[in-house]
Scaffold this motif. Sequence first.
Motif, PDB file in Angstrom:
ATOM      1  N   ILE A   8      33.652  39.143  33.195  1.00 43.27           N
ATOM      2  CA  ILE A   8      33.663  39.472  34.553  1.00 43.27           C
ATOM      3  C   ILE A   8      34.738  40.299  34.933  1.00 43.27           C
ATOM      4  CG2 ILE A   8      33.436  38.353  37.108  1.00 43.27           C
ATOM      5  CD1 ILE A   8      32.381  35.817  35.526  1.00 43.27           C
ATOM      6  N   ARG A   9      34.374  41.274  35.870  1.00 36.48           N
ATOM      7  CA  ARG A   9      35.443  42.059  36.436  1.00 36.48           C
ATOM      8  C   ARG A   9      35.178  42.150  37.879  1.00 36.48           C
ATOM      9  NH1 ARG A   9      36.813  41.431  31.939  1.00 36.48           N
ATOM     10  NH2 ARG A   9      37.545  42.792  30.407  1.00 36.48           N
ATOM     11  N   ASN A  10      36.077  41.716  38.676  1.00 30.55           N
ATOM     12  CA  ASN A  10      35.979  41.668  40.297  1.00 30.55           C
ATOM     13  C   ASN A  10      36.799  42.939  40.874  1.00 30.55           C
ATOM     14  OD1 ASN A  10      34.079  39.616  40.253  1.00 30.55           O
ATOM     15  ND2 ASN A  10      35.906  38.168  40.224  1.00 30.55           N
ATOM     16  N   PHE A  11      36.301  43.877  41.461  1.00 31.54           N
ATOM     17  CA  PHE A  11      37.441  44.978  41.946  1.00 31.54           C
ATOM     18  C   PHE A  11      36.864  45.486  43.244  1.00 31.54           C
ATOM     19  CE2 PHE A  11      33.824  46.961  39.673  1.00 31.54           C
ATOM     20  CZ  PHE A  11      33.648  48.205  40.332  1.00 31.54           C
ATOM     21  N   SER A  12      37.664  46.035  44.076  1.00 27.58           N
ATOM     22  CA  SER A  12      37.283  46.766  45.244  1.00 27.58           C
ATOM     23  C   SER A  12      37.784  48.105  45.116  1.00 27.58           C
ATOM     24  CB  SER A  12      37.988  45.969  46.495  1.00 27.58           C
ATOM     25  OG  SER A  12      39.398  46.252  46.248  1.00 27.58           O
ATOM     26  N   ALA A  98      39.506  38.359  46.986  1.00 29.58           N
ATOM     27  CA  ALA A  98      38.618  37.643  45.992  1.00 29.58           C
ATOM     28  C   ALA A  98      38.444  38.602  44.837  1.00 29.58           C
ATOM     29  CB  ALA A  98      37.289  37.956  46.726  1.00 29.58           C
ATOM     30  N   CYS A  99      39.595  39.745  44.759  1.00 27.66           N
ATOM     31  CA  CYS A  99      39.346  40.581  43.362  1.00 27.66           C
ATOM     32  C   CYS A  99      40.536  40.270  42.658  1.00 27.66           C
ATOM     33  CB  CYS A  99      39.270  41.780  43.959  1.00 27.66           C
ATOM     34  SG  CYS A  99      37.863  42.366  44.964  1.00 27.66           S
ATOM     35  N   GLU A 100      40.551  40.961  41.585  1.00 24.45           N
ATOM     36  CA  GLU A 100      41.668  40.760  40.619  1.00 24.45           C
ATOM     37  C   GLU A 100      42.284  42.551  40.564  1.00 24.45           C
ATOM     38  OE1 GLU A 100      40.156  37.314  40.388  1.00 24.45           O
ATOM     39  OE2 GLU A 100      38.925  38.872  39.531  1.00 24.45           O
ATOM     40  N   GLY A 101      41.496  43.338  40.752  1.00 24.47           N
ATOM     41  CA  GLY A 101      41.902  44.741  40.898  1.00 24.47           C
ATOM     42  C   GLY A 101      41.293  45.712  41.901  1.00 24.47           C
ATOM     43  N   GLU A 125      50.214  43.211  47.059  1.00 20.41           N
ATOM     44  CA  GLU A 125      50.644  41.784  47.636  1.00 20.41           C
ATOM     45  C   GLU A 125      49.869  41.012  46.757  1.00 20.41           C
ATOM     46  OE1 GLU A 125      50.675  41.214  51.765  1.00 20.41           O
ATOM     47  OE2 GLU A 125      52.107  43.041  52.247  1.00 20.41           O
ATOM     48  N   HIS A 126      48.524  41.289  46.452  1.00 24.29           N
ATOM     49  CA  HIS A 126      47.763  40.252  45.955  1.00 24.29           C
ATOM     50  C   HIS A 126      47.906  40.186  44.297  1.00 24.29           C
ATOM     51  CE1 HIS A 126      45.584  40.351  49.784  1.00 24.29           C
ATOM     52  NE2 HIS A 126      45.383  38.875  49.641  1.00 24.29           N
ATOM     53  N   ASN A 127      48.862  41.033  43.871  1.00 21.11           N
ATOM     54  CA  ASN A 127      48.977  41.229  42.533  1.00 21.11           C
ATOM     55  C   ASN A 127      48.130  41.707  41.750  1.00 21.11           C
ATOM     56  OD1 ASN A 127      51.772  40.151  42.660  1.00 21.11           O
ATOM     57  ND2 ASN A 127      50.733  38.044  42.478  1.00 21.11           N
ATOM     58  N   HIS A 128      47.478  42.905  42.383  1.00 18.17           N
ATOM     59  CA  HIS A 128      46.046  43.586  41.749  1.00 18.17           C
ATOM     60  C   HIS A 128      46.651  44.628  40.753  1.00 18.17           C
ATOM     61  CE1 HIS A 128      42.921  42.866  45.128  1.00 18.17           C
ATOM     62  NE2 HIS A 128      43.178  41.841  44.378  1.00 18.17           N
ATOM     63  N   GLU A 129      45.763  44.805  39.793  1.00 14.97           N
ATOM     64  CA  GLU A 129      45.834  45.888  38.811  1.00 14.97           C
ATOM     65  C   GLU A 129      45.291  46.877  39.559  1.00 14.97           C
ATOM     66  OE1 GLU A 129      47.407  47.976  35.979  1.00 14.97           O
ATOM     67  OE2 GLU A 129      47.652  45.968  35.741  1.00 14.97           O
ATOM     68  N   ILE A 130      46.014  48.240  39.714  1.00 15.34           N
ATOM     69  CA  ILE A 130      45.451  49.165  40.600  1.00 15.34           C
ATOM     70  C   ILE A 130      45.084  50.349  39.574  1.00 15.34           C
ATOM     71  CG2 ILE A 130      45.837  50.821  42.567  1.00 15.34           C
ATOM     72  CD1 ILE A 130      47.392  48.651  43.675  1.00 15.34           C
ATOM     73  N   VAL A 131      43.853  51.148  39.605  1.00 17.43           N
ATOM     74  CA  VAL A 131      43.529  52.036  38.758  1.00 17.43           C
ATOM     75  C   VAL A 131      43.397  53.255  39.781  1.00 17.43           C
ATOM     76  CG1 VAL A 131      41.655  52.924  37.156  1.00 17.43           C
ATOM     77  CG2 VAL A 131      42.265  50.637  37.299  1.00 17.43           C
ATOM     78  N   PRO A 132      44.149  54.296  39.794  1.00 21.29           N
ATOM     79  CA  PRO A 132      44.079  55.282  40.542  1.00 21.29           C
ATOM     80  C   PRO A 132      42.982  56.304  40.103  1.00 21.29           C
ATOM     81  CG  PRO A 132      46.412  55.416  39.636  1.00 21.29           C
ATOM     82  CD  PRO A 132      45.489  54.314  39.030  1.00 21.29           C
ATOM     83  N   ARG A 183      41.176  48.215  32.129  1.00 23.90           N
ATOM     84  CA  ARG A 183      42.287  47.965  32.850  1.00 23.90           C
ATOM     85  C   ARG A 183      42.503  46.630  33.962  1.00 23.90           C
ATOM     86  NH1 ARG A 183      43.509  54.194  34.024  1.00 23.90           N
ATOM     87  NH2 ARG A 183      45.171  53.388  35.076  1.00 23.90           N
ATOM     88  N   ILE A 184      41.370  46.577  34.364  1.00 24.92           N
ATOM     89  CA  ILE A 184      41.235  45.522  35.395  1.00 24.92           C
ATOM     90  C   ILE A 184      40.986  43.855  34.817  1.00 24.92           C
ATOM     91  CG2 ILE A 184      39.972  44.584  37.313  1.00 24.92           C
ATOM     92  CD1 ILE A 184      39.806  47.037  38.289  1.00 24.92           C
ATOM     93  N   PRO A 185      42.051  42.895  34.848  1.00 33.65           N
ATOM     94  CA  PRO A 185      42.004  41.882  34.201  1.00 33.65           C
ATOM     95  C   PRO A 185      40.698  40.920  34.508  1.00 33.65           C
ATOM     96  CG  PRO A 185      43.532  41.643  35.697  1.00 33.65           C
ATOM     97  CD  PRO A 185      43.213  43.043  35.998  1.00 33.65           C
ATOM     98  N   PRO A 186      40.000  39.986  33.602  1.00 35.03           N
ATOM     99  CA  PRO A 186      39.115  39.177  34.152  1.00 35.03           C
ATOM    100  C   PRO A 186      39.717  37.997  35.097  1.00 35.03           C
ATOM    101  CG  PRO A 186      39.861  38.940  32.082  1.00 35.03           C
ATOM    102  CD  PRO A 186      40.522  39.823  32.406  1.00 35.03           C
ATOM    103  N   PRO A 187      38.636  37.298  35.705  1.00 37.82           N
ATOM    104  CA  PRO A 187      39.282  36.275  36.709  1.00 37.82           C
ATOM    105  C   PRO A 187      39.676  35.227  35.937  1.00 37.82           C
ATOM    106  CG  PRO A 187      36.909  36.347  36.700  1.00 37.82           C
ATOM    107  CD  PRO A 187      37.394  37.504  35.871  1.00 37.82           C
ATOM    108  N   GLN A 188      40.628  34.267  36.259  1.00 36.06           N
ATOM    109  CA  GLN A 188      40.874  33.001  36.071  1.00 36.06           C
ATOM    110  C   GLN A 188      40.152  31.889  36.895  1.00 36.06           C
ATOM    111  OE1 GLN A 188      43.312  32.616  33.548  1.00 36.06           O
ATOM    112  NE2 GLN A 188      42.968  35.022  33.512  1.00 36.06           N
TER     113      GLN A 188
END
Length: 602
Positions: A8-12, A98-101, A125-132, A183-188
Motif C-alpha cells: 500500500i502507498r498513501n500519498f498526496s 493520512a499519508c506517508e509521502g 512536519e508529518h515526517n513525509h518522504e517527499i518526491v519532487p 521512494r514512499i514508505p508503506p503505512p504502519q
Amino acid sequence: MSTPLSHIRNFSIIAHIDHGKSTLADRLIQVTGGLTEREMSEQVLDNMDIEKERGITIKAQTVRLNYTAKNGETYELNLMDTPGHVDFAYEVSRSLAACEGALLVVDAAQGVEAQTLANVYQSIEHNHEIVPVLNKIDLPAADVDKVKMEIEDIIGLPADEAVLTSAKSGIGIEEVLEAVVARIPPPQGDRDAPLKAMLVDSWYDPYLGVVILVRVISGTLKKGQRVKFMAQGTEHLIDRVGCMRPKIEQLEQLAAGEIGFITAQIKEVSQTAVGDTITTVKNGATEALPGFKEVQSVVFCGLFPVDAADFEKLRESISKLRLNDASFTFEMESSAALGQGFRCGFLGLLHLEIIQERLTREYDLDLITTAPSVVYKVVMTNGDEQFLHNPADMPDVVKIKDMEEPWIQAVIYCPDEYLGGILKLCQDRRGIQKNLTYVGDRAQVTYELPLNEVVFDFYDRLKSISRGYASFDYEQIGLRPGDLVKMNIMVNAEPVDALSMIVHRQAAESRGRHMCERLKDLIPRHLFKIPIQAAIGGKVIARETISAMRKDVTAKCYGGDISRKKKLLEKQKKGKAKMREYGSVSIPQEAFIAALRMGDEG
C-alpha cells in the motif's frame, strides 16, 4: 481480502495554485486504468464547475488506484488531491496526516512559490518522504536546472532525482508511479488492535447522506459495526464501506493502512468534524489521535438579498450549502438599510468568494455583501471578554478597556523589480517587516500584518502592483492589542449601519474621506442639501455635501415687481429647511453595492 501493508502507498500531491496537480492526478488515473477513455474528463477530481473554471481545488478528493510496477508486483495507491489555498490549510493538514509521502509538484517555468512552501513545511512536519516532480517541462519558458536549484536552496530537498514530467502531454507519468512505489514508505499499523480511524473529510450526498473519508490507523472497519466519534461523542451504525476509484466501489472492510469511505445514515456534515477519531463502541480505543481542532471562522460579512422577497430563498440556499460545508457558519441579522439577511463566517477571503459565487450561480440569487470584517476581542472595564463579529454590535466606548485584533504572518514572493511597491503596500497596511531574502532574482519578504488590513483588497492590490507575479501565503499568529475605533457613516445625520466599520485610528480619516467621496458620486441629488459624514463617536472626521437640485420657482413671474420673486424664493428657502429636517434620503441599492464593493481603494 485487504491488500498487505507492504503493497500500500498513501500519498498526496502538494503544489501552488495552477502548477498542475489536478492534471497530474488525471494522468495517474488514466495510466492506471481508473477510468476508461470515455469516462475521462479534465480535472476528474474537481467536481464543482467553479473548481474547474478557476483552476483551484476546494474540497480534498481521494482515489484508489491499482498499479502493476516494473518488478511485477501490484500495488494499491491511495492518492489524496489536496486544496492548495491557505483558507483550507487545516483540511490540508488532515489530508497530509493520512499519508506517508507526498509528490511536490513545481512548475518548471514558474519555480517555487509561496503556497508550495507552506504545504511542504506541513508535509515535513508529518515526517513525509517527499518526491519532487517538475511539471510542464515541455514549455518554452521551462528552466529545469534553475528550478532544481531553487528546490535545494529554498526548501532544502535534494532535487537531483526529481522526476521530470509534463502532465498535459503525458510525459514521465510512468516514472512518477515508479517513484511513488520505490521512494514512499508503506503505512504502519496493527490490524488486530482496537479500531482507530481518522476522519479526513466529509461531504453530503443526496442519496447516501453524509459520506465520510477515513484513514484507518489500526484495526479494521466493517459494515454493521457500531462506532463512536470521540470528539463529538456520538454513536453511529456503519451501513456502507468502500473506496473511490474514482467511482464508488463497495468493499467488505477497510483495514489498517487503507483509505476509504464509510456512510452511517448521518444527515448533517456538521456532525462529522475533520480530524475526529472513529473507534468501535465495544472494546474501542481509549485515546484519540492527536492534532484535532475545531475549525474557526476568520472572516465575517453580511449577506443580504437585493430583493427583500428573496429572503426565504436565501435562507433555504444557505442551509443547503451548509449541508456540504461545515466550516461555513451563519446567523440571522437585520439592517435598517438593507433589510433582513444573514451574518456569515468564513475560513478566509477565497472561501467567502466561493460561497458568494455558488449562491449566485447555483441558486440564482442577487446578493449584497457588506464589507468583510474579522473577529475582534473586546476586554470590558469590568473584566468581561467578548468576541465581536459585527461592527454594529460594538459596545459603548466608555465600557471598553482594550481591543485586540488578529494578526497574520505573510510570506510574499515577487520578482525583484516589484519589491519597492510591495514593501510600500505592506508598510501602508501597518505591516512589520520580519525578513527579506533573495533566491536568484526573486525576493522573499516576510511581514506581520493585521488581518483587517488584508481582508479588504490587499490581494488585488498586490496582484496589480506586481502584474500578477507576486504570490502570497499567510498563517495566523494570534491576537494583539490595537488602537481600534468604530467609524459610522451618516447620511443626512442618520447613521447607515451597513456601512459602519472598525478601523485603526490612523487609517480612519483617509478611509472615511474615501467612503464619503464615493457616496457623494453614488447618491442621487435631492431637492435639499445632503451632508455625508464619517464620524467616530461624536467627532466628524470627513464630510462631503451633495448640493440640492434647483427648482426654478420664479419661472412663472414675467416681469413685475422684484418683491414677488423675493417672496417666492423666501417661501422656497423655508420649504427646503423644513424638508431637510423631515425629508428622508433614499439611497438606491446600486449605491450600496458599489460603496461596499469598493470599501477600500486607498
